[in-house]
Write a protein that holds these residues in place. Structure first.
Motif, PDB file in Angstrom:
ATOM      1  N   TRP A   1     -40.351  -2.653  41.330  1.00 41.33           N
ATOM      2  CA  TRP A   1     -40.799  -3.895  40.714  1.00 41.33           C
ATOM      3  C   TRP A   1     -42.302  -4.091  40.779  1.00 41.33           C
ATOM      4  O   TRP A   1     -42.889  -4.762  39.934  1.00 41.33           O
TER       5      TRP A   1
ATOM      6  N   GLN B   1     -36.874   2.858  31.961  1.00 44.39           N
ATOM      7  CA  GLN B   1     -36.108   3.905  32.635  1.00 44.39           C
ATOM      8  C   GLN B   1     -35.153   4.581  31.655  1.00 44.39           C
ATOM      9  O   GLN B   1     -35.040   5.819  31.623  1.00 44.39           O
ATOM     10  N   GLU B   2     -34.454   3.792  30.836  1.00 47.81           N
ATOM     11  CA  GLU B   2     -33.531   4.366  29.854  1.00 47.81           C
ATOM     12  C   GLU B   2     -34.290   5.220  28.830  1.00 47.81           C
ATOM     13  O   GLU B   2     -33.815   6.294  28.433  1.00 47.81           O
TER      14      GLU B   2
ATOM     15  N   SER C   1     -32.089   1.468  40.156  1.00 49.24           N
ATOM     16  CA  SER C   1     -32.787   0.908  38.998  1.00 49.24           C
ATOM     17  C   SER C   1     -34.267   0.776  39.294  1.00 49.24           C
ATOM     18  O   SER C   1     -34.669   0.408  40.398  1.00 49.24           O
ATOM     19  N   TRP C   2     -35.055   1.114  38.293  1.00 51.32           N
ATOM     20  CA  TRP C   2     -36.506   0.974  38.445  1.00 51.32           C
ATOM     21  C   TRP C   2     -36.893  -0.504  38.574  1.00 51.32           C
ATOM     22  O   TRP C   2     -37.890  -0.839  39.212  1.00 51.32           O
ATOM     23  N   GLY C   3     -36.086  -1.380  37.974  1.00 50.83           N
ATOM     24  CA  GLY C   3     -36.436  -2.803  38.001  1.00 50.83           C
ATOM     25  C   GLY C   3     -36.391  -3.403  39.385  1.00 50.83           C
ATOM     26  O   GLY C   3     -37.172  -4.314  39.704  1.00 50.83           O
ATOM     27  N   THR C   4     -35.484  -2.920  40.228  1.00 52.17           N
ATOM     28  CA  THR C   4     -35.375  -3.456  41.585  1.00 52.17           C
ATOM     29  C   THR C   4     -36.149  -2.627  42.595  1.00 52.17           C
ATOM     30  O   THR C   4     -36.703  -3.171  43.561  1.00 52.17           O
ATOM     31  N   GLU C   5     -36.201  -1.301  42.346  1.00 51.19           N
ATOM     32  CA  GLU C   5     -36.858  -0.426  43.306  1.00 51.19           C
ATOM     33  C   GLU C   5     -38.349  -0.289  43.052  1.00 51.19           C
ATOM     34  O   GLU C   5     -39.121  -0.079  43.986  1.00 51.19           O
TER      35      GLU C   5
ATOM     36  N   GLN D   1     -36.004  -1.520  33.294  1.00 52.62           N
ATOM     37  CA  GLN D   1     -34.735  -0.854  33.003  1.00 52.62           C
ATOM     38  C   GLN D   1     -34.783  -0.173  31.638  1.00 52.62           C
ATOM     39  O   GLN D   1     -34.315   0.960  31.468  1.00 52.62           O
TER      40      GLN D   1
ATOM     41  N   PRO E   1     -37.472  -6.534  35.855  1.00 54.00           N
ATOM     42  CA  PRO E   1     -36.342  -5.589  35.941  1.00 54.00           C
ATOM     43  C   PRO E   1     -35.801  -5.167  34.570  1.00 54.00           C
ATOM     44  O   PRO E   1     -35.462  -3.999  34.375  1.00 54.00           O
ATOM     45  N   ASN E   2     -35.725  -6.144  33.646  1.00 54.89           N
ATOM     46  CA  ASN E   2     -35.228  -5.794  32.307  1.00 54.89           C
ATOM     47  C   ASN E   2     -36.174  -4.812  31.608  1.00 54.89           C
ATOM     48  O   ASN E   2     -35.735  -3.825  31.001  1.00 54.89           O
TER      49      ASN E   2
END
Length: 622
Positions: A8, A217-218, A2-6, A214, A210-211
């Motif tokens: 940030w 990313q979607e 996930s882009w939100g965790t990786e 995310q 993260p939200n």
């Protein structure tokens, strides 16, 4: 992943990457748009190319497309039009399914991206405010702690100095207590602010960012999927027209395989065949013998077909020009009437021509005078070899109405073409007449729409045009029937109808169609044999005298008295019985004989014919 965790901490880089993704999508849209323009331009060029090589109407090129090779080429041009149409379909489908759809999607993608990064910036601003509040509280706590330490040190110093009054010591003590309290308050505020900031920072890095990332990313993944689907559509649009394009190519191959060289060769024969036979051997002319030279029977001439009567000249020569034929047939040509027969006194015969023009009264000329005039009027031929086979000696620029200047096969084609054109014109005039008749009926039922009488003149004019065209068509059909062999001889009616041209060119009648057509309608040798006509009339006077008259094919009884005042006719008295030697050929005249020296034409409606079916030479003309 996930882009939100990786990612940030890669807010700015993600913003740049997503903008690059939109740029890539717009670049692909531009590519497809240019492809559609190329397809349209290619289709237009293909259509222009096919149109450029299409045969022009009413031109010589149109006749060339009778050949199978030219037909195949024409089919190729038509298939190229369909081929071009498929490229237009490619352009239309790519525009509607890719360019338009992706352009709409790009606008939606930009709005979605804008909202996500707006939320991200808002979260960044909030955490920055919290950080600033924390820093401010921390500095205040630090400042208050330092002030409390200084106040405590001042109090202790004043309390240790014996020279200082008690009031000053008390004042210093209270000041130290106050600063200590302020430091405690700042500490509590700093602690509270720090806890709040830590909470907000946790929310920011573990929830909000993260939200948002995310969703970004979607969004980016949907963009990638969409561009992949567009590429598939791009290929499918091409693949959909491949069967039709393949069919076009198959039709071109089929047209190429339909080329028949033998058929094209036969068409060349039909197009240029003259109908003449090649010249035979030239006979040796012996100049050592003191005798009159005769022309070769085969020199530059056509031999008669088998089964046809052979004509004699001097007892040896055969197949000569038609002046060298039976005397009575020549007399028929020279003396046959050139006017329609008059109606009978009482119109009892169905073959009578109502209101037909009377034969003009002309003074008869002796037959010998007509014959001598015919034989002495010869065209001037400068060079015998210069005459072309089938060429007409008519004045330059003059074309016989019956195309008798053409070889038989070409003449038949021209006549057939003329008949077809006249039939089309007749049909057109008949359609116009029907339309006028319907309009007149409408006017009769609804007088307010128009006057029915106003259409009478137009209706009469159209009917007259139809009648004229029908007569013209009948004339050409008679000539066509003669050429095709449906009639055994050229009918008097066709001869009279072509008399208009003969009257306009009286000096050239003998050198045109009559030189190539015998009175019995068969096509004889070319005009170049007119050079042989220079033989003096005295050379074959005896030959005509030796011929036998036509046999009688029946008898007839005169129903009315007829005064044969026109050339080629014969007078009869009511009730008189005579011999029939030639039936009515459809022009209203019957050829009869009173005795060996008196014969001519009388109106068919004036006599009652009794044919002898067993008589030699009896024929029925339909």
């Amino acid at each position: 992943m996930s882009w939100g965790t990786e990612l940030w901490d890669q807010f700015d880089n993600l913003e740049k990457h997503t903008q690059w993704g939109i740029d890539i999508l717009e670049k692909y849209i531009k590519f497809v748009k240019e492809r559609t323009e190329i397809e349209l331009s290619y289709a237009k060029q293909l259509r222009n190319l096919a149109k450029k090589y299409q045969p022009k109407k009413n031109s010589k090129e149109e006749e060339e497309y009778r050949y199978t090779a030219c037909k195949a080429f024409l089919s190729t041009l038509n298939e190229m039009n369909d081929y071009a149409g498929q490229h237009e379909v490619i352009s239309e489908n790519m525009t509607s399914n890719i360019t338009v759809e992706l352009a709409r999607y790009v606008q939606e993608l930009k709005q979605e991206r804008k909202s996500y990064f707006h939320d991200g910036r808002k979260a960044q601003q909030h955490i920055e405010i919290c950080w600033k509040q924390l820093e401010s509280s921390k500095r205040r706590f630090e400042r208050d702690c330092k002030e409390a330490d200084r106040a405590q040190q001042y109090f202790e110093k004043m309390d240790a100095d014996i020279n200082v009054t008690k009031a000053d010591v008390e004042k210093a003590r209270q000041q130290a207590q106050m600063r200590h309290q302020m430091a405690e308050d700042s500490k509590a505020d700093y602690s509270s602010t720090l806890q709040k900031f830590n909470h907000e920072q946790h929310e920011y890095y573990h929830t909000h960012i993260p939200n948002i990332f995310q969703k970004i990313q979607e969004m980016e993944e949907r963009r990638i999927v969409r561009i992949g689907e567009s590429m598939k559509t791009y290929a499918e649009v091409d693949r959909q027209v491949i069967p039709i394009i393949g069919k076009c190519l198959d039709e071109i191959v089929k047209a190429a395989e339909s080329i028949d060289q033998k058929n094209d060769s036969q068409l060349v024969i039909e197009a240029y065949k003259s109908g003449f036979e090649p010249p035979g051997d030239i006979e040796f002319e012996d100049y050592t013998q003191p005798m009159k030279r005769t022309v070769s029977d085969n020199s530059l001439s056509n031999s008669r077909g088998e089964g046809k009567p052979e004509l004699k000249f001097g007892g040896k020569s055969k197949g000569k020009l038609w002046p060298f034929i039976k005397k009575n047939k020549l007399m028929s040509l020279l003396t046959s009437p050139h006017q329609p027969p008059p109606p009978p006194p009482a119109s009892a015969s169905p073959s009578a021509v109502p209101n037909g023009p009377q034969s003009p009264k002309q003074q008869k000329e002796p037959l010998s005078h007509r014959f001598n005039e015919f034989m002495t009027s010869k065209p001037k031929i400068h060079c015998f070899r210069s005459l072309k086979r089938g060429a007409c000696l008519c004045p330059q620029g003059a074309t016989p109405e019956d195309f008798s200047n053409l070889p038989p096969e070409q003449r038949r084609k021209k006549l057939q073409q003329k008949v077809d054109e006249l039939n089309k014109e007749i049909q057109k005039e008949m359609d116009q007449r029907d339309a006028i008749t319907k309009m007149k009926d409408v006017y009769l039922k609804n007088p307010q729409m128009g006057d029915p009488a106003s259409l009478d003149h137009k209706l009469t004019e159209v009917s007259q045009n139809i009648e004229k065209l029908r007569l013209e068509a009948q004339k050409f059909e008679a000539w066509l029937a003669e050429v095709e062999g449906r009639l055994p001889a050229r009918s008097e009616q066709a001869r009279r109808q072509s008399g208009m041209f003969d009257a306009q060119n009286p000096a050239t009648v003998n050198s045109c169609a009559q030189d190539r057509e015998s009175p019995d309608g068969s096509y004889t040798e070319e005009q170049s044999q007119e050079g042989e006509g220079k033989v003096l009339a005295t050379d074959f006077d005896d030959e005509f005298d030796e011929e036998e008259p036509l046999p009688a094919i029946g008898t007839c009884k005169a129903l009315y008295t007829f005064e044969g005042q026109n050339e080629g006719t014969i007078s009869v008295v009511e009730g008189e019985t005579l011999y029939v030697i030639e039936e009515d050929k459809g022009d209203g005249w019957t050829r009869i004989r009173r005795n060996e020296d008196e014969e001519g034409y009388v109106p068919t409606s004036y006599v009652e014919v009794y044919l002898d079916k067993n008589a030699k030479g009896a024929k029925t003309y339909i």
